[in-house]
Design a protein around this motif. Structure first.
Motif, PDB file in Angstrom:
ATOM      1  N   ALA A  61     -15.553  19.323 -16.035  1.00  0.00           N
ATOM      2  CA  ALA A  61     -16.250  18.237 -16.730  1.00  0.00           C
ATOM      3  C   ALA A  61     -17.727  18.566 -16.899  1.00  0.00           C
ATOM      4  O   ALA A  61     -18.325  18.292 -17.948  1.00  0.00           O
ATOM      5  N   TYR A  62     -18.308  19.156 -15.875  1.00  0.00           N
ATOM      6  CA  TYR A  62     -19.707  19.583 -15.975  1.00  0.00           C
ATOM      7  C   TYR A  62     -19.867  20.643 -17.067  1.00  0.00           C
ATOM      8  O   TYR A  62     -20.777  20.562 -17.911  1.00  0.00           O
ATOM      9  N   PHE A  63     -18.990  21.629 -17.073  1.00  0.00           N
ATOM     10  CA  PHE A  63     -19.066  22.681 -18.083  1.00  0.00           C
ATOM     11  C   PHE A  63     -18.853  22.108 -19.485  1.00  0.00           C
ATOM     12  O   PHE A  63     -19.539  22.512 -20.435  1.00  0.00           O
ATOM     13  N   ASP A  64     -17.916  21.184 -19.633  1.00  0.00           N
ATOM     14  CA  ASP A  64     -17.671  20.595 -20.948  1.00  0.00           C
ATOM     15  C   ASP A  64     -18.935  19.922 -21.486  1.00  0.00           C
ATOM     16  O   ASP A  64     -19.244  20.015 -22.682  1.00  0.00           O
ATOM     17  N   GLY A  65     -19.680  19.238 -20.610  1.00  0.00           N
ATOM     18  CA  GLY A  65     -20.924  18.618 -21.034  1.00  0.00           C
ATOM     19  C   GLY A  65     -21.960  19.643 -21.435  1.00  0.00           C
ATOM     20  O   GLY A  65     -22.687  19.463 -22.430  1.00  0.00           O
ATOM     21  N   LEU A  66     -22.046  20.731 -20.670  1.00  0.00           N
ATOM     22  CA  LEU A  66     -22.989  21.799 -20.993  1.00  0.00           C
ATOM     23  C   LEU A  66     -22.614  22.461 -22.313  1.00  0.00           C
ATOM     24  O   LEU A  66     -23.480  22.713 -23.174  1.00  0.00           O
ATOM     25  N   LEU A  67     -21.340  22.743 -22.502  1.00  0.00           N
ATOM     26  CA  LEU A  67     -20.886  23.371 -23.738  1.00  0.00           C
ATOM     27  C   LEU A  67     -21.171  22.469 -24.934  1.00  0.00           C
ATOM     28  O   LEU A  67     -21.609  22.942 -25.998  1.00  0.00           O
ATOM     29  N   ILE A  82     -23.581  30.820 -23.273  1.00  0.00           N
ATOM     30  CA  ILE A  82     -24.054  30.316 -21.981  1.00  0.00           C
ATOM     31  C   ILE A  82     -24.178  31.493 -21.022  1.00  0.00           C
ATOM     32  O   ILE A  82     -23.308  31.781 -20.203  1.00  0.00           O
ATOM     33  N   ASN A  83     -25.284  32.202 -21.174  1.00  0.00           N
ATOM     34  CA  ASN A  83     -25.547  33.446 -20.444  1.00  0.00           C
ATOM     35  C   ASN A  83     -26.834  33.284 -19.647  1.00  0.00           C
ATOM     36  O   ASN A  83     -27.885  32.989 -20.215  1.00  0.00           O
ATOM     37  N   ARG A 232      -9.393  28.651 -23.366  1.00  0.00           N
ATOM     38  CA  ARG A 232      -9.454  29.514 -22.186  1.00  0.00           C
ATOM     39  C   ARG A 232     -10.912  29.760 -21.852  1.00  0.00           C
ATOM     40  O   ARG A 232     -11.590  30.569 -22.479  1.00  0.00           O
ATOM     41  N   ALA A 233     -11.398  29.047 -20.849  1.00  0.00           N
ATOM     42  CA  ALA A 233     -12.797  29.175 -20.429  1.00  0.00           C
ATOM     43  C   ALA A 233     -12.853  29.757 -19.027  1.00  0.00           C
ATOM     44  O   ALA A 233     -12.079  29.383 -18.136  1.00  0.00           O
ATOM     45  N   GLY A 234     -13.775  30.687 -18.849  1.00  0.00           N
ATOM     46  CA  GLY A 234     -14.010  31.287 -17.546  1.00  0.00           C
ATOM     47  C   GLY A 234     -15.490  31.549 -17.349  1.00  0.00           C
ATOM     48  O   GLY A 234     -16.223  31.765 -18.324  1.00  0.00           O
ATOM     49  N   LEU A 235     -15.919  31.519 -16.120  1.00  0.00           N
ATOM     50  CA  LEU A 235     -17.316  31.786 -15.783  1.00  0.00           C
ATOM     51  C   LEU A 235     -17.390  33.077 -14.990  1.00  0.00           C
ATOM     52  O   LEU A 235     -16.734  33.218 -13.950  1.00  0.00           O
TER      53      LEU A 235
END
Length: 298
Positions: A61-67, A82-83, A232-235
Motif C-alpha cells: 500500500a505504501y509503494f502503491d501511493g509512492l508509485l 523509483i531509483n 509484477r513489482a519488486g524492490l
C-alpha cells in the motif's frame, strides 16, 4: 532531464577485482549452511521469508501511493523510475534497514556492510519492456565485486508475469562481454551480455509477495515483458561489504549509502534518514535505468 550514471560509457582508468567471493557457510546465523552453499554454487538463493501477509500488504500500500505520486507527476518518470528514493522517502529508508534483511545479507557479506542503492522494478500488466540478460558488476564502478542484491517481491512473481530469471553458476565466469542496445521503448537498461543464449538454461525466480531472493553482482539475470494481466513489482536493495569502494571519479555512486552493520571505512558516507516522503525531489532523475535515453535529455 536524463542523468548519465552509466559507468560502461566511460574509460576505465583503474583495474577492478571482479571475481566471486564465496560466503562461509560455517558462520551463517540466519541462513542455513545449505542456503549459503546454494548461493556459492548457483549465485543466488531464493524463497526466503521476510514479511508476513499483513506486513507486505502494508508495504505494498505504501509503494502503491509512492508509485501513484510518480506516475501522476508531469515529468518523464515511469514505473521504473523509483531509483535511490530512500534518499527522500522515509518509508524506503526504513525498509532497507529491516533486521531480517540485514541478517540474510550478513550471512553472505560478513558483519561489516552498507546499502548503497535501491530500485523498484514495476512491470504493469501488458508492459512490453524487458530487462536484458546482464551482470551488474560489469557496469557498476565499484571494486571488489562484493555486492549482493536483495529482491523483495511486492507482488507474487512467476513466469506468467515476467519474474526475474537467473543463469545458475554464471557468477563464476568472471566479467563477461556486454553490448549496448538502443533505448527504444522495448527495454529498461541498455546493456546485454553478448550472445546471451550461449550461457545455458535460465531458471525463473518465482517468489510469493513478502519473500526475497539474494543474488551475486556477477550473476547473469534479466526479465521479459509482462504479457499477463497481473502487475509484477519488486524492490531491489543493493548491499556491499565495507571493503567495496567506488573508482576515482565515481564517488557519487556512494552518495546514497546507508551504514547497516559494523564500523564502515571513511570512503562510505552515511545518508541520514529523510523526514517524510518527498519523491518530487527526484523528479529530474531519469536515465537508462528506467528506459529514458540520456541523449534525449531536455
Amino acid at each position: 532531464m536524463a542523468i548519465n550514471t552509466d559507468f560502461a560509457t566511460h574509460t576505465e582508468d583503474e583495474p577492478r577485482d571482479l571475481r566471486f567471493f564465496p560466503a562461509d557457510p560455517n558462520t551463517a546465523r540466519t541462513l542455513s549452511a545449505a542456503h549459503v552453499e546454494l548461493f556459492n554454487r548457483d549465485g543466488f538463493v531464493s524463497g526466503l521469508p521476510a514479511f508476513s501477509r499483513r506486513e507486505i500488504d502494508e508495504i505494498r500500500a505504501y509503494f502503491d501511493g509512492l508509485l501513484d505520486a510518480v506516475l501522476t507527476a508531469d515529468d518523464r518518470r515511469n514505473t521504473y523510475s523509483i531509483n535511490t528514493y530512500h534518499l527522500v522517502c522515509a518509508g524506503l529508508y526504513d525498509l532497507l534497514l529491516t533486521p531480517i534483511l540485514l541478517d540474510y545479507v550478513e550471512d553472505i557479506l560478513g558483519p561489516m556492510f552498507g546499502c548503497w542503492g535501491s530500485h523498484a522494478f514495476c512491470k504493469l500488466p501488458g508492459d512490453p519492456m524487458e530487462v536484458p540478460l546482464h551482470q551488474d558488476a560489469t557496469y557498476w564502478p565499484l571494486t571488489p565485486s562484493r555486492s549482493v542484491t536483495v529482491w523483495l517481491a511486492l507482488d507474487d512473481a512467476d513466469e506468467q508475469n515476467a519474474a526475474m530469471q537467473f543463469v545458475p553458476g554464471s557468477h563464476k565466469l568472471g566479467p563477461l562481454p556486454h553490448e549496448e542496445l538502443p533505448l527504444d521503448g522495448s527495454r529498461v537498461l541498455k546493456r546485454r551480455v553478448v550472445d546471451p543464449d550461449r550461457y545455458g538454461a535460465r531458471v525463473t525466480n518465482e517468489l510469493s509477495a513478502g519473500c526475497v531472493s539474494l543474488h551475486s553482482d556477477l550473476l547473469l539475470h534479466g526479465s521479459g515483458p509482462n504479457r499477463s494481466d497481473r502487475r509484477r513489482a519488486g524492490l531491489t536493495l543493493r548491499y556491499a561489504s565495507g571493503d567495496v569502494r567506488p573508482l576515482p571519479g565515481w564517488e557519487f555512486w556512494f552518495k546514497p549509502a546507508v551504514h547497516c552493520r559494523g564500523e564502515l571505512p571513511d570512503h562510505w558516507p552515511h545518508w541520514r534518514r529523510p523526514k517524510g516522503e518527498r519523491p518530487e525531489k527526484l523528479s529530474a532523475f531519469t536515465g537508462d535505468f528506467d528506459g529514458n535515453p540520456v541523449a534525449d535529455a531536455d
